[in-house]
Design a protein around this motif. Sequence first.
Motif, mmCIF file in Angstrom:
data_model
loop_
_atom_site.group_PDB
_atom_site.id
_atom_site.type_symbol
_atom_site.label_atom_id
_atom_site.label_comp_id
_atom_site.label_asym_id
_atom_site.label_seq_id
_atom_site.Cartn_x
_atom_site.Cartn_y
_atom_site.Cartn_z
ATOM 1 N N THR A 206 0.741 -1.087 -0.169
ATOM 2 C CA THR A 206 0.125 0.017 -0.073
ATOM 3 C C THR A 206 0.831 1.262 0.153
ATOM 4 N N GLU A 207 1.792 1.312 0.888
ATOM 5 C CA GLU A 207 2.704 2.501 1.107
ATOM 6 C C GLU A 207 3.495 2.504 -0.435
ATOM 7 N N LYS A 208 4.191 1.456 -0.996
ATOM 8 C CA LYS A 208 4.584 1.542 -2.560
ATOM 9 C C LYS A 208 3.690 2.210 -3.510
ATOM 10 N N ALA A 209 2.550 1.733 -3.417
ATOM 11 C CA ALA A 209 1.619 2.356 -4.258
ATOM 12 C C ALA A 209 1.160 3.713 -3.989
ATOM 13 N N TYR A 210 1.256 4.065 -2.862
ATOM 14 C CA TYR A 210 1.028 5.458 -2.528
ATOM 15 C C TYR A 210 2.321 6.275 -3.148
ATOM 16 N N LEU A 211 3.545 5.920 -2.859
ATOM 17 C CA LEU A 211 4.545 6.614 -3.175
ATOM 18 C C LEU A 211 4.761 6.715 -4.560
ATOM 19 N N ASP A 212 4.426 5.676 -5.575
ATOM 20 C CA ASP A 212 4.552 5.972 -6.926
ATOM 21 C C ASP A 212 3.365 6.331 -7.816
ATOM 22 N N CYS A 213 2.513 6.757 -7.071
ATOM 23 C CA CYS A 213 1.294 7.269 -7.902
ATOM 24 C C CYS A 213 1.472 8.751 -8.124
ATOM 25 N N PRO A 214 1.527 9.098 -9.310
ATOM 26 C CA PRO A 214 1.928 10.522 -9.539
ATOM 27 C C PRO A 214 0.780 11.452 -9.079
ATOM 28 N N GLU A 215 -0.618 10.958 -8.928
ATOM 29 C CA GLU A 215 -1.785 11.714 -8.391
ATOM 30 C C GLU A 215 -1.660 12.215 -7.081
ATOM 31 N N LEU A 216 -1.097 11.185 -6.113
ATOM 32 C CA LEU A 216 -0.659 11.472 -4.752
ATOM 33 C C LEU A 216 0.368 12.322 -4.679
ATOM 34 N N ALA A 217 1.430 12.173 -5.627
ATOM 35 C CA ALA A 217 2.625 13.064 -5.697
ATOM 36 C C ALA A 217 2.359 14.606 -5.906
ATOM 37 N N ALA A 218 1.251 14.612 -6.592
ATOM 38 C CA ALA A 218 0.807 16.210 -6.870
ATOM 39 C C ALA A 218 0.494 16.817 -5.622
ATOM 40 N N ASN A 219 0.026 16.075 -4.785
ATOM 41 C CA ASN A 219 -0.331 16.750 -3.315
ATOM 42 C C ASN A 219 0.850 17.249 -2.805
ATOM 43 N N VAL A 220 2.170 16.920 -3.097
ATOM 44 C CA VAL A 220 3.443 17.055 -2.563
ATOM 45 C C VAL A 220 4.002 18.449 -3.349
ATOM 46 N N SER A 221 4.081 19.682 -2.455
ATOM 47 C CA SER A 221 4.779 20.775 -2.874
ATOM 48 C C SER A 221 6.247 20.802 -2.769
ATOM 49 N N VAL A 222 6.754 21.135 -3.907
ATOM 50 C CA VAL A 222 8.337 21.244 -3.995
ATOM 51 C C VAL A 222 8.815 22.443 -4.225
#
Length: 443
Positions: A5-21
């Motif tokens: 579940t954690e790996k799927a979360y980290l590899d998902c671009p949609e969820l990464a879009a919620n992280v601001s860099v």
Amino acid sequence: MKDNTEKAYLDCPELAANVSVLVVEDSRAELSILEVVLRNLGYKIHTAHNGIQALQVINKHTIDIVLSDWRMPGMDGFTLCQELHKDEAPAPYFILLTARDAKCDLVAAMDAGADDFISKPYNREELRVRLKAGQRIISMRKAIESKHQLIEQTLQREQSMHLDLQRDLQAAEKLQRSLLPRSTQPAPGLALAHYFRAVNGVAGDAFNVLPLNERLLAFYHIDVAGHGVRAAMHSFNISQLLSANNESPALKTFDVSQNKVIATPPHRVIAAMNARFQEDPECQDYYTMIYGVLDSLTGRGVFSQAGMPQPILLQQSGQIATLGKGGFPVGMFAEATYEDCHFTLREGDRLIIHSDGILSCQTKKGQPLDQARLFQWMKKLAELPMARLHKMFPELMNRAISIDQADDDISLMILERCRATQRIGGLHADNQETAPAALIANA
């Protein structure tokens, strides 16, 4: 399951879009390359050319990760990292891009607050996994912050509930104290002093004196098992029952043939209270009690005891003795029976009734307050007039007893026979017809 579940979360671009860099780089070429890489990974991107611009961006936007070069004009990455960690507020996850590899530089940057390093020239896969690590840390931080906020909200609710409860307890204590005797002269020829302390704001102890007619005075002292709100509710209910003339138990009746009030024998009153408490099979509570009647003109009285400590008779001569034989607590046994005990208060004599809480206390010297020491203390108190004793009771208790260490409610009531100054019902105190037996119904 958790790892997948954690790996799927980290590899998902949609969820990464919620992280601001926030990318901080003075080289436009390097900045463009980093933008392309991060956009392909699905991150939300902000850019700055130095530390000063980076602080402006952070003040306007929510930034999760800062990816900063070390060497920059104006404010470098090292100084930016220091600035972000000056405040107590959580700083973004900070990754430092650097060509430096000296251990002293890396240690200094870690001390400044940097979370990770990427050496130049960087590898894109290394950048990806370092960002994933930062994303994982950010996710955990947000989860912790969310739980912290939930805990804060819960604490605020509990504090509010605690304040409401404290106000309710203060109101309950005020109501409970309103049921205590208000007068220090409850009847002609009698003086009263009392002390009351609840260990938890409200108490299971209660006492009062009730006029039955112009010369008969009923008195009671109860101690509900336990202390706190539950015991206080029972105590309040019992006091109300004893104070209400139209409720069971009836404390008195009117004899039409003799045209006078007849007091109910104390043992009958307590038996009626015991029967009433047995009506609820779910109730497992019980209480100890003393109920009695005193003729204020003659000083003759009678009481019944249900598990309370024995009343103390302190004579004016200094002689001291206990009265009664004990008895079963009210509500413990349906078949319990109770007996009456007769006594006489002569001028200057005192009847002292107390709950067992006082016997669980210690003196200021650390000695247990047993019956012998209690007798000695009562003899000393007898040197004070009743009016002064009543006013000084809290101070006297604090001088003699370690009140703050008490783990049970403490209550004490003293009745003193004074000189009779009034003629009541055409009878004098020396008239034998005034004996309480003539004013109390036959058993």
